[in-house]
Scaffold this motif. Structure first.
Motif, mmCIF file in Angstrom:
data_model
loop_
_atom_site.group_PDB
_atom_site.id
_atom_site.type_symbol
_atom_site.label_atom_id
_atom_site.label_comp_id
_atom_site.label_asym_id
_atom_site.label_seq_id
_atom_site.Cartn_x
_atom_site.Cartn_y
_atom_site.Cartn_z
ATOM 1 N N ALA A 1 -7.946 -47.025 -47.735
ATOM 2 C CA ALA A 1 -8.705 -48.227 -47.416
ATOM 3 C C ALA A 1 -7.771 -49.429 -47.353
ATOM 4 C CB ALA A 1 -9.794 -48.462 -48.462
ATOM 5 N N ALA A 2 -7.913 -50.223 -46.288
ATOM 6 C CA ALA A 2 -7.093 -51.428 -46.145
ATOM 7 C C ALA A 2 -7.349 -52.409 -47.279
ATOM 8 C CB ALA A 2 -7.364 -52.087 -44.798
ATOM 9 N N ALA A 3 -8.495 -52.302 -47.926
ATOM 10 C CA ALA A 3 -8.818 -53.173 -49.051
ATOM 11 C C ALA A 3 -7.908 -52.933 -50.249
ATOM 12 C CB ALA A 3 -10.278 -52.976 -49.458
ATOM 13 N N HIS A 4 -7.181 -51.823 -50.223
ATOM 14 C CA HIS A 4 -6.326 -51.465 -51.358
ATOM 15 C C HIS A 4 -4.865 -51.842 -51.146
ATOM 16 C CE1 HIS A 4 -9.474 -48.109 -52.364
ATOM 17 N NE2 HIS A 4 -9.892 -49.326 -52.683
ATOM 18 N N LEU A 5 -4.580 -52.660 -50.133
ATOM 19 C CA LEU A 5 -3.208 -53.054 -49.854
ATOM 20 C C LEU A 5 -2.535 -53.748 -51.028
ATOM 21 C CD1 LEU A 5 -3.554 -54.482 -46.219
ATOM 22 C CD2 LEU A 5 -2.346 -52.414 -46.891
ATOM 23 N N ASP A 6 -3.310 -54.463 -51.817
ATOM 24 C CA ASP A 6 -2.728 -55.258 -52.902
ATOM 25 C C ASP A 6 -2.701 -54.518 -54.237
ATOM 26 O OD1 ASP A 6 -2.205 -57.462 -51.265
ATOM 27 O OD2 ASP A 6 -4.265 -58.186 -51.456
ATOM 28 N N ARG A 7 -3.054 -53.251 -54.232
ATOM 29 C CA ARG A 7 -2.960 -52.469 -55.462
ATOM 30 C C ARG A 7 -1.513 -52.014 -55.699
ATOM 31 N NH1 ARG A 7 -8.085 -48.258 -55.902
ATOM 32 N NH2 ARG A 7 -9.753 -49.822 -56.005
ATOM 33 N N TYR A 8 -1.209 -51.718 -56.965
ATOM 34 C CA TYR A 8 0.098 -51.188 -57.329
ATOM 35 C C TYR A 8 0.035 -49.655 -57.347
ATOM 36 C CZ TYR A 8 1.534 -55.893 -58.652
ATOM 37 O OH TYR A 8 1.859 -57.229 -58.619
ATOM 38 N N PRO A 9 1.185 -48.986 -57.206
ATOM 39 C CA PRO A 9 1.180 -47.517 -57.128
ATOM 40 C C PRO A 9 0.443 -46.823 -58.268
ATOM 41 C CG PRO A 9 3.317 -48.350 -56.465
ATOM 42 C CD PRO A 9 2.530 -49.545 -56.941
ATOM 43 N N HIS A 10 0.532 -47.361 -59.486
ATOM 44 C CA HIS A 10 -0.107 -46.677 -60.605
ATOM 45 C C HIS A 10 -1.633 -46.705 -60.513
ATOM 46 C CE1 HIS A 10 -0.412 -50.836 -62.198
ATOM 47 N NE2 HIS A 10 -1.474 -50.368 -62.853
ATOM 48 N N GLU A 11 -2.179 -47.524 -59.631
ATOM 49 C CA GLU A 11 -3.627 -47.602 -59.462
ATOM 50 C C GLU A 11 -4.154 -46.568 -58.468
ATOM 51 O OE1 GLU A 11 -5.209 -51.869 -59.731
ATOM 52 O OE2 GLU A 11 -3.188 -52.153 -58.932
ATOM 53 N N PHE A 12 -3.251 -45.746 -57.921
ATOM 54 C CA PHE A 12 -3.655 -44.702 -56.980
ATOM 55 C C PHE A 12 -3.476 -43.332 -57.617
ATOM 56 C CE2 PHE A 12 -2.384 -48.277 -54.319
ATOM 57 C CZ PHE A 12 -3.355 -48.293 -53.323
ATOM 58 N N SER A 13 -4.192 -42.348 -57.106
ATOM 59 C CA SER A 13 -3.983 -40.964 -57.537
ATOM 60 C C SER A 13 -2.699 -40.423 -56.911
ATOM 61 C CB SER A 13 -5.165 -40.100 -57.102
ATOM 62 O OG SER A 13 -5.214 -39.992 -55.680
ATOM 63 N N GLY A 14 -2.279 -39.227 -57.341
ATOM 64 C CA GLY A 14 -1.060 -38.637 -56.803
ATOM 65 C C GLY A 14 -1.150 -38.406 -55.302
ATOM 66 N N GLY A 15 -2.283 -37.879 -54.847
ATOM 67 C CA GLY A 15 -2.464 -37.653 -53.422
ATOM 68 C C GLY A 15 -2.461 -38.943 -52.629
ATOM 69 N N GLN A 16 -3.063 -39.981 -53.183
ATOM 70 C CA GLN A 16 -3.069 -41.283 -52.504
ATOM 71 C C GLN A 16 -1.664 -41.883 -52.448
ATOM 72 O OE1 GLN A 16 -6.045 -43.137 -55.002
ATOM 73 N NE2 GLN A 16 -7.564 -43.094 -53.348
ATOM 74 N N ARG A 17 -0.899 -41.703 -53.518
ATOM 75 C CA ARG A 17 0.482 -42.210 -53.502
ATOM 76 C C ARG A 17 1.304 -41.508 -52.430
ATOM 77 N NH1 ARG A 17 -0.189 -42.726 -59.327
ATOM 78 N NH2 ARG A 17 0.501 -40.569 -59.639
ATOM 79 N N GLN A 18 1.068 -40.193 -52.258
ATOM 80 C CA GLN A 18 1.810 -39.512 -51.207
ATOM 81 C C GLN A 18 1.388 -40.001 -49.827
ATOM 82 O OE1 GLN A 18 4.560 -38.517 -50.468
ATOM 83 N NE2 GLN A 18 4.689 -36.450 -51.348
ATOM 84 N N ARG A 19 0.131 -40.376 -49.667
ATOM 85 C CA ARG A 19 -0.327 -40.952 -48.403
ATOM 86 C C ARG A 19 0.360 -42.299 -48.141
ATOM 87 N NH1 ARG A 19 -5.395 -38.664 -46.412
ATOM 88 N NH2 ARG A 19 -5.996 -36.925 -47.773
ATOM 89 N N ILE A 20 0.619 -43.042 -49.195
ATOM 90 C CA ILE A 20 1.365 -44.300 -49.036
ATOM 91 C C ILE A 20 2.779 -43.990 -48.541
ATOM 92 C CG2 ILE A 20 2.346 -46.288 -50.252
ATOM 93 C CD1 ILE A 20 -0.073 -46.099 -52.181
ATOM 94 N N GLY A 21 3.398 -42.956 -49.119
ATOM 95 C CA GLY A 21 4.733 -42.560 -48.681
ATOM 96 C C GLY A 21 4.747 -42.119 -47.225
#
Length: 332
Positions: A148-168
């Protein structure tokens, strides 16, 4: 390297020739041969899987292919250009076309930076546009990878492992690359999340025409995503073949042993394959700093003969179009 009949049609996007990466061993007059004379080709739009035991040189090979690690020797050509000896300034012009997705999504993301800023960094480095254009692009990339574009301002620790890999993955896609080297991108994820990320890789390849070098130790994962598979042992490729051919009839004894270790989920009747007899290799994996003479696999090979101790087998093409480095291959 001769033409691989199992390779899909298309222009060669990436070519490595006799690629080597050696590291000096501290306090000893030896070198650790992490990558030792690897030659391969990757064609546009295909996925080449790279498998092998831990320490075989898979990740080092991936980093060498995109010049993230300096080469000891050999040659790498990307999109028709020799990038082996490019200066950092000239290499910077090539970087947008070749990106890497790392194994550990938590370790590869700066914990002090917001997710949107992490994805925006390559856009800023390569001067994509002003801050508003960059912000819009980052929002689009988040949407492409299912965030979600609404999550642009979150820090990595606020995402799950799968979501962090999607950021990568979004960060890797930011520069519109042709080639993505994925270094065990799902090994740190839960099985259910692995499937989602693998499906995302497939969707992105279809949508953007991406070419992948997909590094993994899980043979089931590699089978699912790869057109061809390169099997590595002690820094070298011992077999390179189309996925179906390799799983149906491995030609190298090491490949045969690896495949025999894949757990069966049925009695082998699905897909017409017979259950494989478990092959247990004896002995320790030799050190890359002190390889055996002749064939590197001979100290663990159940089919070893006298020639194997004298001469290292080259990676040569068989009659069926696969490549195998064995004096006595199990399949032609």
């Amino acid at each position: 390297m001769t033409v691989d009949e199992a390779a899909p049609p298309g222009e060669v996007l990436l070519r490595a020739t006799d690629l080597t990466k050696h590291y000096p061993v501290r306090g000893r007059r030896q070198v650790l041969r992490a990558v030792d004379g690897v030659s391969l080709e990757v064609r546009g739009g295909e996925t080449l899987g790279v498998v092998g035991e831990s320490g075989c040189g898979k990740s080092t090979l991936g980093r060498c292919l995109v010049r993230l690690t300096e080469l000891t020797g050999g040659r790498v050509e990307f999109d028709g250009q020799d990038i082996s000896t490019l200066s950092n300034r000239r290499l910077r012009r090539v970087r947008p076309g070749m990106q890497l997705v790392f194994q550990d999504p938590q370790a590869s993301l700066n914990p002090r930076r917001r997710a949107g800023d992490i994805v925006a960094e390559p856009l800023l480095v390569h001067r994509y546009g002003d801050k508003h254009a960059v912000r819009r692009k980052v929002g689009e990339l988040f949407d492409v990878v299912g965030l979600a574009a609404a999550h642009l301002d979150r820090y990595p620790h606020e995402f799950s492992g799968g979501q962090r890999q999607r950021i990568g993955i979004a960060r890797a896609l930011a520069t519109n690359p042709k080639l993505v080297v994925a270094d065990e991108p799902v090994s740190a994820l839960d099985v259910s999340i692995q499937a989602q990320v693998l499906n995302l890789f497939a969707d992105l390849q279809e949508e953007f025409g991406l070419t992948y070098v997909f590094i993994a130790h899980d043979l089931g994962v590699v089978r699912h995503v790869s057109d061809r598979i390169a099997v590595m042992y002690l820094g070298g490729i011992v077999e390179l073949a189309g996925t179906d051919a390799l799983y149906a009839q491995p030609a190298h004894p090491y490949t045969q042993a690896l495949l025999s270790a894949v757990p069966d989920i049925d009695d082998g009747t699905v897909g017409g394959e017979r259950p494989r007899e478990r092959i247990v290799l004896t002995g320790e994996v030799p050190s890359p700093a002190d390889k055996p003479t002749g064939c590197p696999f001979r100290t663990r090979c159940p089919y070893v003969q006298e020639l194997c101790a004298v001469e290292r087998p080259p990676l040569t093409m068989t009659a069926s179009g696969r490549h195998v480095a064995c004096h006595y291959p199990l399949a032609g």
